[in-house]
Design an enzyme around this catalytic site. Structure first.
Site, short mmCIF file in Angstrom:
data_model
loop_
_atom_site.label_atom_id
_atom_site.label_comp_id
_atom_site.label_asym_id
_atom_site.label_seq_id
_atom_site.Cartn_x
_atom_site.Cartn_y
_atom_site.Cartn_z
N ALA A 92 0.84 -1.20 0.00
CA ALA A 92 0.00 0.00 0.00
C ALA A 92 0.88 1.26 0.00
O ALA A 92 1.79 1.38 -0.80
CB ALA A 92 -0.97 -0.04 1.18
N SER A 93 0.64 2.19 0.94
CA SER A 93 1.32 3.48 0.88
C SER A 93 2.79 3.44 1.23
O SER A 93 3.50 4.43 1.04
CB SER A 93 0.61 4.48 1.80
OG SER A 93 -0.62 4.88 1.24
N VAL A 94 3.29 2.32 1.72
CA VAL A 94 4.74 2.16 1.84
C VAL A 94 5.38 2.27 0.45
O VAL A 94 6.56 2.58 0.31
CB VAL A 94 5.09 0.84 2.55
CG1 VAL A 94 6.57 0.49 2.42
CG2 VAL A 94 4.73 0.94 4.03
N SER A 95 4.58 2.04 -0.59
CA SER A 95 5.05 2.21 -1.97
C SER A 95 5.54 3.63 -2.24
O SER A 95 6.39 3.84 -3.12
CB SER A 95 3.91 1.91 -2.96
OG SER A 95 3.34 0.65 -2.77
N LYS A 96 5.00 4.60 -1.53
CA LYS A 96 5.30 6.00 -1.85
C LYS A 96 6.79 6.32 -1.74
O LYS A 96 7.31 7.14 -2.51
CB LYS A 96 4.47 6.93 -0.96
CG LYS A 96 2.99 6.96 -1.30
CD LYS A 96 2.21 7.93 -0.43
CE LYS A 96 0.77 8.10 -0.91
NZ LYS A 96 -0.04 6.90 -0.76
#
Length: 431
Positions: A92-96
């Protein structure tokens, strides 16, 4: 590929999970028995697993030494695949932070500048003026959100990708939230646009750019970007599950009432969709202590941006703060369709926590993060108690469950609950 079936997984499966603990739990390092923190971590996660509060993988680095690394439970509840530290899961937002790293890598290579206006890299009809790349990296760009439009208007069986989202902005031109650099608002829109900038500046979509420049050269062996339609059939992969009170089972999140967007908004690049294993995130943590992928410019990722009148802890792809006891800390969480992820880097003491969980215990995940952080920083962790209402929902699905008998024993068990929780459950005795 396995069959993409729609099995329901009920609470009786946890009996099998407990029996599989020894074979499904992998990892460990030679220094474990010598480090008291390892014993605390092992005790904590054994308790969490036994009480069905954690299903996933964890790793902890203490002052540069890997002291704890294990997987618990099942990765794919539809085929009983064990969860290990080599199991890949959408983070999820760890992708950012990886989207931000791609941008920083392109700047390092002279392909763009963080001071550039974003419209230099976007279609000419993209409407918003004065937004710089650095604004998008730090969630200070003010671009409007796209979510409500797609929830209300997009066909649930059709995937919405970055081009669809960009087309929405160019056609409807919704008003900006604020002028660039004057406020902070966490923005998935900004990271969708950053992915488009990566493609424009490099000639490669974000997924290909990261695969060619980061994942393959630096040994991220389990990294990838997958379509949601394929993840339940992938080998060594942990697709997400959420509990259905109607079915008394763990189900695919997009099959829950009102949750179809978990499917049709799952194709975006930039703000999410990247899948990694605990091993990959440990590799990433080590790499960030070097200049091998990004040079000294990466310090901007770990420094809150400064704009007049703007209060934020965000740098580029990371939240950042100073801990009075251990110094500089950078972290990010992720949550999407039942998956919960976490990486926290205590940079001054070279300690790191990595957590992946694919069965959506959001309240527990927050408490688990805080407990592990406390252990690693030599603070006293708070106890984590099973939630009474949640436990009741699952136990009540068991054949022969006796609510009256269970309630009589509630006071003898350590639960987290309010009197309102208990009253609501008691009312079931009279229905």
């Amino acid at each position: 590929m396995k069959n993409n079936r729609q099995n329901l997984v009920g609470p009786l499966l946890w009996v099998l999970l407990l029996l599989m603990t020894n074979c499904a739990t992998k990892g460990g390092v030679s220094k474990e028995t010598k480090n008291p923190k390892t014993m605390k971590l092992d005790s904590l996660f054994s308790y969490l697993y036994e009480h069905q509060l954690f299903n996933g993988a964890v790793a902890v680095v203490d002052q540069g030494d890997l002291i704890f690394k294990k997987g618990y439970g099942m990765a794919n509840l539809e085929d009983s695949t064990g969860f290990s530290t080599e199991t890949s899961m959408e983070v999820a937002s760890v992708s950012k932070q990886f989207t931000a790293a791609a941008i920083m890598h392109l700047e390092q290579g002279g392909k763009l500048s963080l001071q550039d206006d974003i419209r230099k890299y976007l279609p000419k009809d993209f409407p918003y003026e004065g937004v710089k790349i650095k604004h998008l990296l730090s969630h200070t760009g003010g671009l409007p959100d796209y979510t409500d439009y797609f929830l209300d208007n997009w066909p649930s069986g059709q995937l919405a990708n970055n081009k669809n989202i960009m087309a929405f902005f160019m056609e409807y031109k919704p008003k900006m939230m604020f002028a660039p650099g004057t406020d902070y608002s966490y923005s998935n829109t900004g990271y969708v646009v950053l992915a488009e900038i990566v493609e424009s500046a490099s000639g490669q979509p974000l997924n290909q750019y990261l695969e060619e420049n980061l994942f393959r050269p630096f040994g991220f062996n389990h990294a990838g970007f997958y379509h949601r339609s394929e993840i339940y059939g992938l080998e060594n992969y942990a697709p997400s599950f959420m509990w259905s009170t109607d079915s008394c089972a763990y189900v695919r999140p997009e099959n829950l009432p009102g949750k179809s967007y978990y499917y049709f908004l799952s194709d975006r690049l930039g703000p999410g969709r990247l899948s990694l294993s605990v091993e990959d995130l440990l590799n990433w943590d080590k790499l960030l202590y070097t200049d091998d992928f990004i040079g000294t410019g990466k310090e901007e990722m770990f420094t809150p941006v400064e704009f007049e009148g703007v209060e934020t802890d965000y740098g580029y792809g990371f939240h950042n703060y100073l801990d009075e006891k251990v110094g500089a800390v950078s972290y990010h969480t992720g949550s999407w369709a039942g998956n919960l992820s976490y990486i926290k880097r205590f940079r001054d003491i070279k300690s790191t926590v990595v957590l992946l969980n694919n069965t959506h215990h959001s309240a527990y995940m927050k408490q688990i993060r805080e407990a592990v952080d406390a252990i690693i920083t030599n603070r006293k962790p708070k106890p984590i108690l099973p939630d009474l209402a949640e436990h009741y929902q699952k136990l009540s699905c068991e054949p022969g469950f006796d609510l009256s008998a269970w309630l009589s024993k509630v006071s003898d068990v350590n639960y987290s609950y309010t009197e309102e929780d208990l009253q609501e459950i008691r009312q079931n005795l009279h229905q």
